[in-house]
Motif scaffolding. Structure first.
Motif, PDB file in Angstrom:
ATOM      1  N   ASP B  45       0.862  -1.183   0.000  1.00 55.18           N
ATOM      2  CA  ASP B  45       0.000   0.000   0.000  1.00 55.18           C
ATOM      3  C   ASP B  45       0.906   1.244   0.000  1.00 55.18           C
ATOM      4  OD1 ASP B  45      -2.240   1.515   0.049  1.00 55.18           O
ATOM      5  OD2 ASP B  45      -2.705   1.216   2.171  1.00 55.18           O
ATOM      6  N   ILE B  46       0.336   2.394  -0.353  1.00 52.58           N
ATOM      7  CA  ILE B  46       1.128   3.626  -0.363  1.00 52.58           C
ATOM      8  C   ILE B  46       0.633   4.547   0.750  1.00 52.58           C
ATOM      9  CG2 ILE B  46       1.958   5.552  -1.769  1.00 52.58           C
ATOM     10  CD1 ILE B  46       0.995   3.963  -4.246  1.00 52.58           C
ATOM     11  N   VAL B  48      -0.391   7.902   2.550  1.00 52.29           N
ATOM     12  CA  VAL B  48      -1.011   9.115   2.012  1.00 52.29           C
ATOM     13  C   VAL B  48       0.026  10.224   1.832  1.00 52.29           C
ATOM     14  CG1 VAL B  48      -2.543  11.027   2.621  1.00 52.29           C
ATOM     15  CG2 VAL B  48      -3.362   8.667   2.766  1.00 52.29           C
ATOM     16  N   ASP B  50       3.100   9.996   1.177  1.00 51.09           N
ATOM     17  CA  ASP B  50       3.910   9.748  -0.024  1.00 51.09           C
ATOM     18  C   ASP B  50       3.141  10.153  -1.282  1.00 51.09           C
ATOM     19  OD1 ASP B  50       6.014   8.808   1.471  1.00 51.09           O
ATOM     20  OD2 ASP B  50       5.337   6.716   1.413  1.00 51.09           O
ATOM     21  N   LEU B  51       1.822   9.960  -1.240  1.00 54.11           N
ATOM     22  CA  LEU B  51       1.022  10.384  -2.390  1.00 54.11           C
ATOM     23  C   LEU B  51       1.081  11.896  -2.563  1.00 54.11           C
ATOM     24  CD1 LEU B  51      -2.148   8.095  -1.972  1.00 54.11           C
ATOM     25  CD2 LEU B  51      -0.415   7.952  -3.774  1.00 54.11           C
ATOM     26  N   LYS B  54       4.384  12.804  -4.003  1.00 56.98           N
ATOM     27  CA  LYS B  54       4.367  12.472  -5.441  1.00 56.98           C
ATOM     28  C   LYS B  54       3.636  13.577  -6.216  1.00 56.98           C
ATOM     29  CE  LYS B  54       2.580   8.834  -8.514  1.00 56.98           C
ATOM     30  NZ  LYS B  54       1.593   7.723  -8.507  1.00 56.98           N
ATOM     31  N   LEU B  55       2.489  13.949  -5.671  1.00 59.23           N
ATOM     32  CA  LEU B  55       1.676  14.971  -6.344  1.00 59.23           C
ATOM     33  C   LEU B  55       2.467  16.270  -6.491  1.00 59.23           C
ATOM     34  CD1 LEU B  55      -2.044  15.704  -5.824  1.00 59.23           C
ATOM     35  CD2 LEU B  55      -0.428  17.575  -5.470  1.00 59.23           C
ATOM     36  N   THR B  65      -1.507  16.138 -12.398  1.00 64.42           N
ATOM     37  CA  THR B  65      -1.601  15.708 -11.002  1.00 64.42           C
ATOM     38  C   THR B  65      -2.968  15.101 -10.696  1.00 64.42           C
ATOM     39  OG1 THR B  65      -2.344  17.932 -10.460  1.00 64.42           O
ATOM     40  CG2 THR B  65       0.005  17.486 -10.244  1.00 64.42           C
ATOM     41  N   THR B  68      -3.287  11.439  -9.292  1.00 62.77           N
ATOM     42  CA  THR B  68      -2.761  11.280  -7.942  1.00 62.77           C
ATOM     43  C   THR B  68      -3.736  11.874  -6.923  1.00 62.77           C
ATOM     44  OG1 THR B  68      -0.546  11.548  -8.883  1.00 62.77           O
ATOM     45  CG2 THR B  68      -0.723  11.621  -6.492  1.00 62.77           C
ATOM     46  N   GLN B  71      -6.402   9.510  -6.422  1.00 60.54           N
ATOM     47  CA  GLN B  71      -6.002   8.423  -5.492  1.00 60.54           C
ATOM     48  C   GLN B  71      -6.193   8.872  -4.044  1.00 60.54           C
ATOM     49  OE1 GLN B  71      -2.009   7.420  -7.155  1.00 60.54           O
ATOM     50  NE2 GLN B  71      -2.247   5.517  -5.976  1.00 60.54           N
ATOM     51  N   ILE B  72      -5.727  10.100  -3.760  1.00 71.90           N
ATOM     52  CA  ILE B  72      -5.769  10.611  -2.390  1.00 71.90           C
ATOM     53  C   ILE B  72      -7.212  10.734  -1.909  1.00 71.90           C
ATOM     54  CG2 ILE B  72      -5.272  12.617  -0.937  1.00 71.90           C
ATOM     55  CD1 ILE B  72      -2.819  13.125  -2.793  1.00 71.90           C
ATOM     56  N   ARG B  75      -8.812   7.524  -1.297  1.00 68.89           N
ATOM     57  CA  ARG B  75      -8.320   6.923  -0.044  1.00 68.89           C
ATOM     58  C   ARG B  75      -9.114   7.465   1.143  1.00 68.89           C
ATOM     59  NH1 ARG B  75      -3.208   4.907   2.182  1.00 68.89           N
ATOM     60  NH2 ARG B  75      -3.982   3.989   4.140  1.00 68.89           N
TER      61      ARG B  75
END
Lengths: 454, 454
Positions: B45-46, B48, B50-51, B54-55, B65, B68, B71-72, B75
């Motif tokens: 899993d990643i 949050v 780190d997300l 990344k963004l 972006t 990403t 994804q956030i 989540r």
């Protein structure tokens, strides 16, 4: 070719000198003989050199010197008479001494000249006696031998330029008898060595003539592995290396001043400690390399009089330069350190207590607090050091285990362990009053038990 | 009054947050809650945060972006939906993020602001949920809490001025839910803490409100006395002191960054490591003083990656300032040292290998040879350290004996022992490849055998 040095007790009396003569006679290789001044014949006897020092002090403070000179000449007469030698040497002592007192100013050089008289005269006596019993021997003055030293009265250092000249002695006929303890400056002034002076002369001659062996005759048949005052008749050391010798004598062994042997060490000349009263005993060899170890530990030394300076500071480990800054303060206060164990947030420095005074401690504490703003600092005295010595011990897996177990058995708390730099020794800091039980217990486990050392 | 901090794994999902809510509900003293951002729910899993990072990188490098951010929000939606909360918080994340990307330049502050979004949003989620289940809870922004920090993006340090303001939180009604990991500069700019950020926030709040206890909820039920990867299910530590905790984490223990606890330590606030999945377990207490020792050793830590710089010089002990000069060269090269064992004629300095490069080593060797003209110098790598930790161990007579015997049993050669400064630890230098067998053997003799420790 061998250089044999005989200490004060070995030349204290006529019958000792006869033993010395026999030793020289026994081995044709013993071509270079170095002698001390006559030492004590019995406990409250006075060493000849001390008499000369007394005489010098009397002269300088304007007191009469006759009776002391009398004592000295009688001491030598008792020797020459018994050896049936002419009185000429004793007459020479009188003349020479009176001349020195008259002609030399009250300088350090006068003291040195007087201090050297004992060795010089004894060398003349011995060479005369050797001739008398049919050997070809010559008194060789250190100047003629080539011992050139620095101009530091009472603390002379040999100059490297000496060795080329000394090497020439090899070509000399017969036995050379050389007085120990002094040399001559480049200007030709007699100057004495520091403590252990005759050992130094012997070592210099051995190095100069590149002897096969330097025999150091004393009144012990060998070096013990531990102080005999702590452990009764301990194991005798058959052979030890220069490094081991150095560690042992540095850590309280009093066989002799290890630095006296440096000239011989530098030329890789083996040294043998022998007993004038028991010359057939093998003695103790001091060599560059030992072939086989009989155990990982060759000796145990101990010493008192250490103090530890403890400094604590939270996050010390983050501070680049803290250790350097702490040691720097000590250097500026003229204090050299022995060990410096450290933790994450603390550092201790072990020093010899004789470097500290109450004033100095106050200043140290103040400076360290102010300049390093530490959280806490404390100085503790009465620390003792016990050192186990043996080259290659760090290769043995369980030396540390045996040692620390022995110390624990003695019920002694280890305050410091220093191991990791020297391959020759391991040091344990304990309370001074625990030294004897610690040494006894270590001796038992390393020399008496059959514990297998891996 | 208690401060409870919940780490990333404790707030990774809705059902974890329900566990958190139960824990808070169970004890009315838990008035201050500090949370991390949602961590991993399963191995790949990643997190949050780190997300968000990344963004930020995508934005700065001009990439799109959208996905990403998608994804956030998904989540968080998965959490809010399951907890049956309004989408308003998730909407806020979208708005806020888009706003940040538009209005903030590509500065370190943008990164910090994005990195903080995870914690900030989760705190809002938790406080909403607590209210939903009938508790009186409020999201409290670190600025309103009073956390003022230095202007060092990603490496902020709390300012002492913070604590007075934080103390006011005590008067606040209900439960305060504070996002961890960041504070605000005096200019009001959001700035994040270094690694272990949420632990730091919890520690600061605990210190500020002068809590009776700082509970640090993680995914382990207690701290182990030794690395579980080396010894299978080892003894759990019931209580350890700040000092012990510090020694252990410094020497390779990864429970958490010990310095995160400094604010709590300074105010003598007890810390408890607990497990969100097993809240009834006692956990591990970290305190200023332990009442009674169950053994002399509370934990065994080990670490790799050390090198030793050995320097040998005959008569080194005569040279006042040698140690200082050696350390001085290291300081000038920017190298901090860990230990410095010494012999009469030698000194070794143990440093972390990551401070050395081939170039630096060459320069070091050249400088030490030239400036200290030493006889020999060598640098060895691959040194490991094993540390046994326990306050008061230096008072125990046979700790060193048990330790060195255990190491010998493992057939391991001790290259260095550092004991004498810290009362809390004893360090052994060994070859890196020997670490595991050494730790195993030490664990056996200190924690499994019934050897009496005196």
């Amino acid at each position: 070719m061998k250089v044999a040095k005989f200490g004060g007790s070995s030349v204290a009396s006529a019958d000792m000198l006869q033993k010395v003569a026999n030793i020289i006679q026994e081995d044709a290789e013993r071509k270079f003989i170095v002698v001390s001044a006559p030492g004590k014949r019995f406990d409250d006897d006075i060493k000849v050199t001390d008499l000369f020092i007394k005489l010098g002090e009397q002269h300088i403070s304007g007191k009469e010197t006759e009776s002391t000179l009398q004592q000295i000449t009688e001491r030598f007469l008792s020797i020459t008479k018994e050896l049936d030698l002419s009185d000429e040497i004793v007459e020479r002592i009188k003349k020479e001494t009176t001349f020195l007192l008259k002609e030399t100013g009250n300088t350090a050089h006068l003291k040195d000249a007087l201090k050297a008289m004992g060795e010089d005269s004894l060398a003349r006596v011995l060479s005369a006696y050797l001739n008398k019993i049919g050997l070809n021997a010559n008194y060789v003055n250190p100047k003629d031998a080539g011992i050139i030293v620095s101009d530091q009265p009472g603390d002379a250092q040999v100059l490297d330029s000496s060795y080329e000249k000394i090497y020439q002695l090899r070509n000399k006929e017969g036995i050379s008898v050389i007085p120990g303890f002094f040399g001559y400056t480049e200007k030709g002034v007699l100057t004495t060595f520091p403590r252990g002076g005759s050992d130094i002369t012997g070592s210099i001659i051995a190095a100069g003539v590149e002897a096969d062996l330097y025999e150091n005759f004393t009144d012990v048949s060998s070096v013990y592995c531990v102080n005999p005052n702590i452990v009764e008749n301990p194991v005798e050391i058959k052979a030890l290396t220069y490094k081991e010798m150095r560690e042992l004598s540095y850590s309280g062994f009093s066989v002799f001043h290890d630095e006296a042997l440096i000239p011989a060490f530098n030329k890789n000349i083996p040294v043998c400690i022998k007993n004038t009263n028991e010359p057939q005993a093998p003695g103790t060899m001091i060599v560059a390399k030992k072939e086989n170890y009989n155990g990982p530990v060759v000796g145990i030394a101990s010493d008192k009089g250490f103090s530890s300076i403890y400094v604590g500071k939270y996050l010390m480990n983050r501070e680049l330069g803290f250790g350097r800054n702490l040691l720097n303060i000590l250097v500026e206060e003229g204090i050299s350190f022995e060990h410096a164990p450290s933790g994450i947030d603390s550092m201790s420095v072990i020093v010899r207590s004789n470097q500290l005074t109450e004033k100095k401690e106050e200043r140290l504490i103040r400076r360290i607090k102010q300049e390093l703003n530490v959280d806490n600092i404390s100085i503790n005295h009465g620390l003792g050091m016990v050192v186990i010595v043996g080259e290659g011990m760090s290769q043995r897996v369980n030396v540390a285990a045996i040692a620390t177990t022995a110390i624990a058995k003695a019920g002694v708390n280890i305050q410091m362990i220093n191991q990791g730099s020297s391959d020759v020794s391991m040091m344990f800091g304990i309370r001074e009053e625990d030294i004897d039980v610690t040494v006894k217990s270590l001796y038992q486990d390393f020399f008496e038990s059959s514990m297998p050392v891996r």
